[in-house]
Design an enzyme around this catalytic site. Structure first.
Site, PDB file in Angstrom:
ATOM      1  CB  SER A 148      -0.884   0.021   1.253  1.00  0.00           C
ATOM      2  OG  SER A 148      -1.567  -1.202   1.369  1.00  0.00           O
ATOM      3  CG  HIS A 155      -2.592  -5.133  -1.788  1.00  0.00           C
ATOM      4  ND1 HIS A 155      -1.222  -5.179  -1.691  1.00  0.00           N
ATOM      5  CD2 HIS A 155      -3.030  -4.681  -0.605  1.00  0.00           C
ATOM      6  CE1 HIS A 155      -0.858  -4.787  -0.483  1.00  0.00           C
ATOM      7  NE2 HIS A 155      -1.932  -4.480   0.197  1.00  0.00           N
ATOM      8  CG  HIS A 184      -1.508  -9.677   2.784  1.00  0.00           C
ATOM      9  ND1 HIS A 184      -2.144  -9.124   1.694  1.00  0.00           N
ATOM     10  CD2 HIS A 184      -0.551  -8.795   3.159  1.00  0.00           C
ATOM     11  CE1 HIS A 184      -1.603  -7.940   1.433  1.00  0.00           C
ATOM     12  NE2 HIS A 184      -0.627  -7.717   2.293  1.00  0.00           N
ATOM     13  CE1 TYR A 238      -5.064  -9.343   4.981  1.00  0.00           C
ATOM     14  CE2 TYR A 238      -2.880  -8.910   5.840  1.00  0.00           C
ATOM     15  CZ  TYR A 238      -3.915  -8.584   4.999  1.00  0.00           C
ATOM     16  OH  TYR A 238      -3.802  -7.507   4.159  1.00  0.00           O
ATOM     17  CD  GLU A 239      -5.422 -11.472   0.942  1.00  0.00           C
ATOM     18  OE1 GLU A 239      -6.299 -11.377   0.070  1.00  0.00           O
ATOM     19  OE2 GLU A 239      -4.222 -11.231   0.736  1.00  0.00           O
ATOM     20  CB  ALA A 255       1.184   0.427   4.429  1.00  0.00           C
ATOM     21  CG  MET A 274      -0.585  -7.092   9.349  1.00  0.00           C
ATOM     22  SD  MET A 274      -2.360  -6.982   9.139  1.00  0.00           S
ATOM     23  CE  MET A 274      -2.803  -5.927  10.545  1.00  0.00           C
ATOM     24  CB  SER A 275       3.396  -7.838   4.058  1.00  0.00           C
ATOM     25  OG  SER A 275       3.969  -6.542   4.032  1.00  0.00           O
ATOM     26  CG  ASN A 317      -1.128   3.279  11.087  1.00  0.00           C
ATOM     27  OD1 ASN A 317      -0.826   2.708  10.044  1.00  0.00           O
ATOM     28  ND2 ASN A 317      -1.121   2.682  12.261  1.00  0.00           N
ATOM     29  CG  HIS A 321      -7.299  -1.313   5.221  1.00  0.00           C
ATOM     30  ND1 HIS A 321      -5.934  -1.483   5.126  1.00  0.00           N
ATOM     31  CD2 HIS A 321      -7.778  -1.590   3.984  1.00  0.00           C
ATOM     32  CE1 HIS A 321      -5.616  -1.859   3.892  1.00  0.00           C
ATOM     33  NE2 HIS A 321      -6.711  -1.919   3.178  1.00  0.00           N
TER      34      HIS A 321
END
Ligand code: HPA
Length: 275
Positions: free
Chosen positions: A33, A64, A86, A88-89, A116, A213-214, A237, A251
């Site tokens: 992102s 994405h 990801h 988490y998907e 991000a 997260m990546s 953030n 998000h």
């Protein structure tokens, strides 16, 4: 439950890609992102949809794209992964990291991973960048878990996972553009929930400067493939709890800041490629 892994063959995927583009990439870039418009900066590019590439997983996160872009950029043959699948998907590690193995098979030697991230270090503001000097894998698992391919290392060294030469090039690119790029430690969580304020305090104590997260699984697999790796975070953030008790992390905020930062991020990555 994890989704079932189809047969994943980087050689087959690379052959498929080569039949559609004559570009032999030496540099690979994964766009997180905030870095999406990099994909549009490459002239006369070949665009290949992840849905069409044998073995590629199609992620579903807003922001994405899901395309592999091949072309010459700043005089360098590049392969750009616009979007990533990801953990988490629900994808498993071989699926998440398959595109990295395919880039290695295509000939990529230097890989830039962008993302991000939430800022943990004091003073980090939305819109700042951070060059990864190291990482902490807090995802609870490792992408190299499982059988190891013949001829590949079982235990991969992670000292200097982010190449100091590639990082120096990023700092110099920033200097030329007047963009300050501090170095820092990225801590990866599996997500998809954002962190609690207590977790962020704990992560700060552990030495983390940013959280996301990546990136970490891709960096590990890239080192397994022998590529040199660079990492670049866009701080979208302030991490949970650090901006006061009523601050929430969303998000949408991440995407808003990412959109604002995108032109600068694109120039920075282009300058890094130019070297
Ligand atoms: N936490 C985890 N991942 C993120 C964040 C965050 O605060 N911001 C962007 N990606």
């Amino acid at each position: 439950m994890t989704r079932r892994t189809p047969a994943l063959d980087p050689v087959r995927a690379a052959r498929w890609i080569r039949s559609r583009s004559p570009v032999v990439p030496t540099v690979g870039i994964v766009l997180g992102s905030g870095f999406g418009p990099v994909a549009e900066a490459i002239p006369n590019a070949t665009l290949l949809s992840y849905a069409d590439i044998p073995g590629f997983a199609v992620g579903s996160v807003v922001g994405h794209a899901g395309r592999l872009i091949l072309g010459e950029w700043q005089g360098t043959p590049v392969a750009v992964l616009a979007g990533r699948a990801h953990f988490y998907e629900g994808f498993d590690w071989p699926q998440v990291t398959f595109p990295i193995r395919v880039l290695a098979e295509l000939g990529v030697k230097d890989l830039l991973l962008t993302n991000a991230a939430g800022g943990i270090r004091k003073g980090f503001q939305p819109g700042d960048f951070m060059a990864l000097s190291d990482h902490i894998n807090f995802m609870g698992s490792n992408p190299l878990r499982g059988p190891v391919a013949k001829g590949r290392e079982r235990f991969v060294d992670m000292t200097g996972v982010y190449d100091s030469g590639l990082r120096a090039r990023m700092l110099q690119a920033g200097k030329r553009l007047g963009i300050k790029i501090p170095e820092g430690v990225y801590l990866a969580v599996s997500g998809p929930s954002f962190e609690t304020p207590a977790e962020i305090r704990a992560f700060r104590t552990l030495g983390a400067d940013a959280v996301g997260m990546s990136t970490v699984p891709e960096a590990i697999v890239a080192r397994h493939c022998g590529m040199r790796v660079a990492g670049l975070s866009c701080i979208t953030n302030v991490a949970a709890g650090l901006a006061g008790p009523s601050q929430k992390v969303s998000h949408l905020e991440v995407l808003d800041v990412a959109r604002e930062v995108a032109p600068r991020a694109t120039r920075l990555v282009g300058e890094w490629v130019r070297g």
